[in-house]
Design a protein around this motif. Structure first.
Motif, PDB file in Angstrom:
ATOM      1  N   ILE A   1       0.840  -1.197   0.000  1.00 20.30           N
ATOM      2  CA  ILE A   1       0.000   0.000   0.000  1.00 20.30           C
ATOM      3  C   ILE A   1       0.881   1.255   0.000  1.00 20.30           C
ATOM      4  N   LYS A   2       1.616   1.450   1.096  1.00 17.08           N
ATOM      5  CA  LYS A   2       2.553   2.569   1.155  1.00 17.08           C
ATOM      6  C   LYS A   2       3.982   2.115   0.914  1.00 17.08           C
TER       7      LYS A   2
ATOM      8  N   ASP B   1       4.335  -3.316   4.016  1.00 16.21           N
ATOM      9  CA  ASP B   1       2.931  -3.593   4.363  1.00 16.21           C
ATOM     10  C   ASP B   1       2.638  -5.085   4.362  1.00 16.21           C
ATOM     11  N   TRP B   2       3.300  -5.836   3.490  1.00 18.63           N
ATOM     12  CA  TRP B   2       3.058  -7.278   3.432  1.00 18.63           C
ATOM     13  C   TRP B   2       3.528  -7.957   4.714  1.00 18.63           C
TER      14      TRP B   2
ATOM     15  N   THR C   1       3.936 -12.978   2.964  1.00 14.69           N
ATOM     16  CA  THR C   1       5.167 -12.900   2.176  1.00 14.69           C
ATOM     17  C   THR C   1       4.955 -11.945   1.005  1.00 14.69           C
ATOM     18  N   ILE C   2       6.030 -11.361   0.549  1.00 19.24           N
ATOM     19  CA  ILE C   2       5.938 -10.427  -0.573  1.00 19.24           C
ATOM     20  C   ILE C   2       5.581 -11.194  -1.842  1.00 19.24           C
ATOM     21  N   PRO C   3       4.512 -10.805  -2.544  1.00 15.86           N
ATOM     22  CA  PRO C   3       4.111 -11.507  -3.779  1.00 15.86           C
ATOM     23  C   PRO C   3       5.165 -11.373  -4.871  1.00 15.86           C
ATOM     24  N   SER C   4       5.156 -12.322  -5.776  1.00 13.08           N
ATOM     25  CA  SER C   4       6.118 -12.292  -6.885  1.00 13.08           C
ATOM     26  C   SER C   4       5.896 -11.093  -7.802  1.00 13.08           C
ATOM     27  N   THR C   5       4.669 -10.525  -7.777  1.00 16.20           N
ATOM     28  CA  THR C   5       4.373  -9.380  -8.645  1.00 16.20           C
ATOM     29  C   THR C   5       5.028  -8.099  -8.146  1.00 16.20           C
ATOM     30  N   CYS C   6       5.676  -8.171  -6.985  1.00 13.96           N
ATOM     31  CA  CYS C   6       6.425  -7.009  -6.496  1.00 13.96           C
ATOM     32  C   CYS C   6       7.804  -6.941  -7.150  1.00 13.96           C
ATOM     33  N   CYS C   7       8.110  -7.924  -7.971  1.00 13.14           N
ATOM     34  CA  CYS C   7       9.381  -7.942  -8.686  1.00 13.14           C
ATOM     35  C   CYS C   7       9.117  -8.060 -10.180  1.00 13.14           C
TER      36      CYS C   7
ATOM     37  N   HIS D   1      10.173  -3.808  -6.737  1.00 14.65           N
ATOM     38  CA  HIS D   1       9.410  -2.553  -6.706  1.00 14.65           C
ATOM     39  C   HIS D   1       9.451  -1.982  -5.288  1.00 14.65           C
ATOM     40  N   SER D   2      10.212  -0.958  -5.098  1.00 15.62           N
ATOM     41  CA  SER D   2      10.392  -0.410  -3.749  1.00 15.62           C
ATOM     42  C   SER D   2       9.341   0.626  -3.370  1.00 15.62           C
ATOM     43  N   GLU D   3       8.594   1.124  -4.336  1.00 15.77           N
ATOM     44  CA  GLU D   3       7.579   2.144  -4.049  1.00 15.77           C
ATOM     45  C   GLU D   3       6.224   1.514  -3.763  1.00 15.77           C
ATOM     46  N   GLY D   4       5.448   2.176  -2.903  1.00 20.66           N
ATOM     47  CA  GLY D   4       4.100   1.714  -2.607  1.00 20.66           C
ATOM     48  C   GLY D   4       3.136   2.017  -3.745  1.00 20.66           C
ATOM     49  N   CYS D   5       1.992   1.354  -3.723  1.00 20.53           N
ATOM     50  CA  CYS D   5       1.011   1.509  -4.810  1.00 20.53           C
ATOM     51  C   CYS D   5       0.064   2.682  -4.597  1.00 20.53           C
ATOM     52  N   LEU D   6      -0.063   3.145  -3.349  1.00 19.74           N
ATOM     53  CA  LEU D   6      -1.064   4.169  -3.059  1.00 19.74           C
ATOM     54  C   LEU D   6      -0.847   5.432  -3.874  1.00 19.74           C
ATOM     55  N   ASP D   7       0.362   5.989  -3.793  1.00 18.66           N
ATOM     56  CA  ASP D   7       0.626   7.242  -4.499  1.00 18.66           C
ATOM     57  C   ASP D   7       0.446   7.086  -6.009  1.00 18.66           C
ATOM     58  N   LYS D   8       0.856   5.953  -6.550  1.00 12.75           N
ATOM     59  CA  LYS D   8       0.740   5.738  -7.990  1.00 12.75           C
ATOM     60  C   LYS D   8      -0.719   5.564  -8.401  1.00 12.75           C
TER      61      LYS D   8
END
Length: 244
Positions: free
Chosen positions: A154-155, A159-160, A166-172, A193-200
């Motif tokens: 999220i931020k 958050d995971w 665990t961090i999903p594979s879609t974070c890479c 992906h080091s940035e959160g999804c909220l701002d984007k």
């Protein structure tokens, strides 16, 4: 009955006006379709109905504008007094009372929804992130967002872990798959992906709202001036026709 020779200029002005009107209808239609496509993958992440109804309203308005303008072009080319006057009366009454209001409503709503957007997205993400391992629809939505926007959590990725997940594979980006199993995505993985999804997500939806708002307000004002001009021409045509 054909228009008099003195009205030839009026005929061409009417044709050009309707052609311009048809182009604005196509612009509205294309913008509405594009906004619908861009918002659809993430529409479940916000409770704001504007991002569902706004593009649909513009699509409908664009179709109506184009159809009416098309008949206006036909009337001008064929010098059909009845078609011209009927078309412009319809434009003046229907467009000002319905279409103009609809476009203005979309435009104003597009600017007003900015303040409510972030709170809506945060609330929805916080309510659904725990369901990621068990709810396929939730997992699909998170995966689409994290893949398309190249973000994680999220931020942020933490958050995971905060939700004991665990961090999903879609974070890479570019996770390798061996024996039908995706390699684990960690903060040290390539393409993480080091940035959160909220701002984007907020930026993405605000861009859509700005486009819908700008097109809705801008085209509505242009069409208002055009319809007033068309009515003046239609009145001139009627007067000329009645004196023949």
């Amino acid at each position: 009955m054909a228009l008099g020779g003195g009205m030839s200029c009026v005929k061409y002005l009417l044709f050009c006006f309707n052609l311009l009107f048809a182009i604005t209808g196509l612009i509205i239609l294309i913008v509405g379709i594009k906004a619908q496509i861009n918002s659809w993958p993430y529409i479940d992440l916000t409770d704001e109905n504007f991002y569902t109804s706004g593009p649909v309203v513009l699509i409908i308005v664009g179709i109506i504008v184009f159809i009416v303008a098309f008949f206006g072009c036909c009337g001008a080319v064929k010098e059909n007094h009845c078609m011209i006057v009927t078309t412009y009366c319809a434009q003046f009454s229907v467009f000002l009372l319905i279409i103009f209001i609809a476009e203005m409503a979309v435009g104003i709503a597009g600017y007003m929804k900015h303040s409510d957007l972030e709170a809506s997205i945060v609330r929805h993400l916080n309510e659904t992130i725990d369901q990621y391992p068990t709810n396929k629809e939730v997992a699909k939505t998170f995966d689409i967002v994290q893949t398309d926007l190249e973000c994680c959590g999220i931020k942020g990725p933490e958050d995971w872990a905060a939700h004991n997940l665990t961090i999903p594979s879609t974070c890479c980006t570019g996770i390798e798959i061996n024996n039908s199993m995706a390699a684990q995505c960690t903060s040290s993985s390539p393409g993480f992906h080091s940035e959160g999804c909220l701002d984007k997500l907020v930026t993405h939806f605000k861009d859509i709202a700005m486009v819908l708002g700008g097109v809705g307000l801008g085209i509505a004002l242009v069409q208002l001036l055009g319809v007033i001009f068309a009515c003046c021409l239609a009145r001139s045509i009627r007067s000329q026709y009645e004196t023949v």
